[in-house]
Design an enzyme around this catalytic site. Sequence first.
Site, PDB file in Angstrom:
ATOM      1  NE  ARG A 155      -3.705  -2.369   0.192  1.00  0.00           N
ATOM      2  CZ  ARG A 155      -3.418  -3.494  -0.476  1.00  0.00           C
ATOM      3  NH1 ARG A 155      -2.379  -3.565  -1.267  1.00  0.00           N
ATOM      4  NH2 ARG A 155      -4.176  -4.548  -0.356  1.00  0.00           N
ATOM      5  CB  SER A 205      -9.649  -2.820   4.404  1.00  0.00           C
ATOM      6  OG  SER A 205     -10.123  -4.033   3.918  1.00  0.00           O
ATOM      7  CD  GLU A 276      -6.061  -0.398   2.519  1.00  0.00           C
ATOM      8  OE1 GLU A 276      -5.684  -1.370   3.208  1.00  0.00           O
ATOM      9  OE2 GLU A 276      -6.737  -0.527   1.493  1.00  0.00           O
TER      10      GLU A 276
HETATM   11  C1  LIG Z   1     -16.003  -1.390  -1.379  1.00  0.00           C
HETATM   12  C2  LIG Z   1     -14.539  -1.088  -1.505  1.00  0.00           C
HETATM   13  C3  LIG Z   1     -13.635  -2.118  -1.721  1.00  0.00           C
HETATM   14  C4  LIG Z   1     -12.271  -1.838  -1.842  1.00  0.00           C
HETATM   15  N1  LIG Z   1     -11.414  -2.877  -2.049  1.00  0.00           N
HETATM   16  C5  LIG Z   1     -10.090  -2.629  -2.145  1.00  0.00           C
HETATM   17  C6  LIG Z   1      -9.159  -3.698  -2.352  1.00  0.00           C
HETATM   18  O1  LIG Z   1      -9.531  -4.864  -2.474  1.00  0.00           O
HETATM   19  N2  LIG Z   1      -7.848  -3.403  -2.419  1.00  0.00           N
HETATM   20  C7  LIG Z   1      -7.389  -2.127  -2.317  1.00  0.00           C
HETATM   21  O2  LIG Z   1      -6.168  -1.915  -2.388  1.00  0.00           O
HETATM   22  N3  LIG Z   1      -8.234  -1.089  -2.119  1.00  0.00           N
HETATM   23  C8  LIG Z   1      -9.563  -1.311  -2.045  1.00  0.00           C
HETATM   24  N4  LIG Z   1     -10.433  -0.263  -1.848  1.00  0.00           N
HETATM   25  C9  LIG Z   1      -9.906   1.113  -1.698  1.00  0.00           C
HETATM   26  C10 LIG Z   1      -9.852   1.928  -3.013  1.00  0.00           C
HETATM   27  O3  LIG Z   1     -10.846   1.517  -3.935  1.00  0.00           O
HETATM   28  C11 LIG Z   1      -8.502   1.831  -3.687  1.00  0.00           C
HETATM   29  O4  LIG Z   1      -7.504   2.300  -2.820  1.00  0.00           O
HETATM   30  C12 LIG Z   1      -8.429   2.649  -4.971  1.00  0.00           C
HETATM   31  O5  LIG Z   1      -7.221   2.378  -5.607  1.00  0.00           O
HETATM   32  C13 LIG Z   1      -8.540   4.162  -4.729  1.00  0.00           C
HETATM   33  O6  LIG Z   1      -8.684   4.796  -5.989  1.00  0.00           O
HETATM   34  P1  LIG Z   1      -9.499   6.163  -6.112  1.00  0.00           P
HETATM   35  O7  LIG Z   1      -9.429   6.613  -7.518  1.00  0.00           O
HETATM   36  O8  LIG Z   1     -10.852   6.015  -5.560  1.00  0.00           O
HETATM   37  O9  LIG Z   1      -8.630   7.099  -5.201  1.00  0.00           O
HETATM   38  P2  LIG Z   1      -9.160   8.290  -4.260  1.00  0.00           P
HETATM   39  O10 LIG Z   1      -9.934   7.712  -3.146  1.00  0.00           O
HETATM   40  O11 LIG Z   1      -9.813   9.326  -5.086  1.00  0.00           O
HETATM   41  O12 LIG Z   1      -7.782   8.825  -3.716  1.00  0.00           O
HETATM   42  C14 LIG Z   1      -7.022   8.048  -2.809  1.00  0.00           C
HETATM   43  C15 LIG Z   1      -5.663   8.730  -2.625  1.00  0.00           C
HETATM   44  O13 LIG Z   1      -4.974   8.671  -3.869  1.00  0.00           O
HETATM   45  C16 LIG Z   1      -4.619   9.994  -4.282  1.00  0.00           C
HETATM   46  N5  LIG Z   1      -4.721  10.017  -5.738  1.00  0.00           N
HETATM   47  C17 LIG Z   1      -5.812   9.785  -6.503  1.00  0.00           C
HETATM   48  N6  LIG Z   1      -5.494   9.876  -7.811  1.00  0.00           N
HETATM   49  C18 LIG Z   1      -4.169  10.194  -7.863  1.00  0.00           C
HETATM   50  C19 LIG Z   1      -3.244  10.431  -8.922  1.00  0.00           C
HETATM   51  N7  LIG Z   1      -3.613  10.404 -10.213  1.00  0.00           N
HETATM   52  N8  LIG Z   1      -1.961  10.726  -8.602  1.00  0.00           N
HETATM   53  C20 LIG Z   1      -1.565  10.780  -7.304  1.00  0.00           C
HETATM   54  N9  LIG Z   1      -2.389  10.587  -6.264  1.00  0.00           N
HETATM   55  C21 LIG Z   1      -3.674  10.279  -6.538  1.00  0.00           C
HETATM   56  C22 LIG Z   1      -5.626  10.911  -3.609  1.00  0.00           C
HETATM   57  O14 LIG Z   1      -5.121  12.221  -3.468  1.00  0.00           O
HETATM   58  C23 LIG Z   1      -5.808  10.214  -2.275  1.00  0.00           C
HETATM   59  O15 LIG Z   1      -4.740  10.547  -1.427  1.00  0.00           O
HETATM   60  C24 LIG Z   1     -11.798  -0.506  -1.734  1.00  0.00           C
HETATM   61  C25 LIG Z   1     -12.716   0.533  -1.518  1.00  0.00           C
HETATM   62  C26 LIG Z   1     -14.066   0.257  -1.410  1.00  0.00           C
HETATM   63  C27 LIG Z   1     -15.047   1.378  -1.201  1.00  0.00           C
END
Ligand SMILES: Cc1cc2nc3c(=O)[nH]c(=O)nc-3n(C[C@H](O)[C@H](O)[C@H](O)COP(=O)(O)OP(=O)(O)OC[C@H]3O[C@@H](n4cnc5c(N)ncnc54)[C@H](O)[C@@H]3O)c2cc1C
Length: 280
Positions: A155, A205, A276
Site C-alpha cells: 500500500r 478496509s 489505509e
Molecule cells: C467497497 C470497496 C472495496 C475496496 N477494495 C479494495 C481492495 O480490495 N484493495 C485495495 O487496495 N483497495 C480497495 N479499496 C480502496 C480503493 O478503492 C482503492 O484504494 C483505490 O485504488 C482508490 O482509488 P481512487 O481513484 O478512488 O482514489 P481516491 O480515493 O480518489 O484517492 C485516494 C488517494 O490517492 C490519491 N490520488 C488519486 N489519484 C491520484 C493520482 N492520479 N496521482 C496521485 N495521487 C492520486 C488521492 O489524493 C488520495 O490521497 C476498496 C474501496 C471500497 C469502497
Amino acid sequence: MCRQFFNEPLSLHTSFKIGGPARLFLVPESLEQFLCALKLFPDAKLLGKGTNVLAPDEGVDVVISTLGLNNFRFDGNLLVSEAGVLLSKLCVESAQRGLSGLEFSYGIPGTIGGAIFMNAGAYGGQMADVVEWVECFDGERVRVLHRDQLEFSYRNSVFKKRNWVVLRACLSLTKSDAEGVRSKMEEIMRRRLETQPLEFPSAGSFFKRPRNDFYVGKAIEQLGLKGYRVGDAQISTKHAGFIVNVGSATAKDVIALAQTVKELIEKHFDVALEPEVDIW
Ligand SMILES: Cc1cc2nc3c(=O)[nH]c(=O)nc-3n(C[C@H](O)[C@H](O)[C@H](O)COP(=O)(O)OP(=O)(O)OC[C@H]3O[C@@H](n4cnc5c(N)ncnc54)[C@H](O)[C@@H]3O)c2cc1C
C-alpha cells in the site's frame, strides 16, 4: 478551461458519502488542463473516484478531480491509460482482448491513478505486478519513471511518499484466453460480494494490515466490536475490517470510531494500527 464547480459537496464524490464542500472543484478534461491546474493550485487535494478518502466535514479549499482524464489505448499486450480511468473499465477491456494480469483488481472501485498511488491490491495481486512505467508530475516537471523507480511496497509507492501526481501509466499484460480471464474476474467478484458490505457506503478496509500474519478484521471481531457505532459510523456486521456509513455519519464519527478500535487493538494485541484510508 477545466470544468469548475463552487462549494461542491465532497459527500457526492466519495464512496463514504462523507465530506463538506470543496470551495473550488476542478475537473480538467486533458492532461494539459490537469498540469495547468496542478501548477496554479499546488496545495489542492487530488481526487480520483474518492473510494479511499475520508474528507473533512468542514470541507477543503481546492479539489482537482482526475475523472475527466479518461483516455486509454492498447498496443499489443501493453495498456496505456490516463489517471482517471476506472480499474473496472480497464479490467473489462483487457478481458475482451484476452489480456491477463488485472483480474485481481476487478471490483476495486477506484481509478488507475489512485490504485497506483497506493499500490492497491487484492486476492494475491497488486498494481506493482503490472505497472511498466508511469508519467508523473513532481511539483515542478513531468517525469517518466520505470518500474524499478516506483518504490512499490505494501500500500505504498514513490507517489505516496513524495506526493507526486500520476498522469498516465503503462501496464504490461499477458496474452491469455478471454474466457479464462473473464471467469477469474467473476470468481473474484463473487468472493467480494460474499464477504464485503457493499450495500453500505465505505472506503473499503479502513486499516492497513500491520503484519502478514495479523488479520485486522478478525481481531476487531474477536473484541466483540462488530456492529459497534459512533453516530452513524459502524463497524460492519459483515466484515469487521470495514467501517460503514449507515446513515448520515460525519468524518468526526468515523475518526472517533477508528480511534476507539485502534486503542482497543493496541491494548489487547499490542499491535499499532494505521489507516489505509487517506484522511484529509
Ligand atoms: C467497497 C470497496 C472495496 C475496496 N477494495 C479494495 C481492495 O480490495 N484493495 C485495495 O487496495 N483497495 C480497495 N479499496 C480502496 C480503493 O478503492 C482503492 O484504494 C483505490 O485504488 C482508490 O482509488 P481512487 O481513484 O478512488 O482514489 P481516491 O480515493 O480518489 O484517492 C485516494 C488517494 O490517492 C490519491 N490520488 C488519486 N489519484 C491520484 C493520482 N492520479 N496521482 C496521485 N495521487 C492520486 C488521492 O489524493 C488520495 O490521497 C476498496 C474501496 C471500497 C469502497
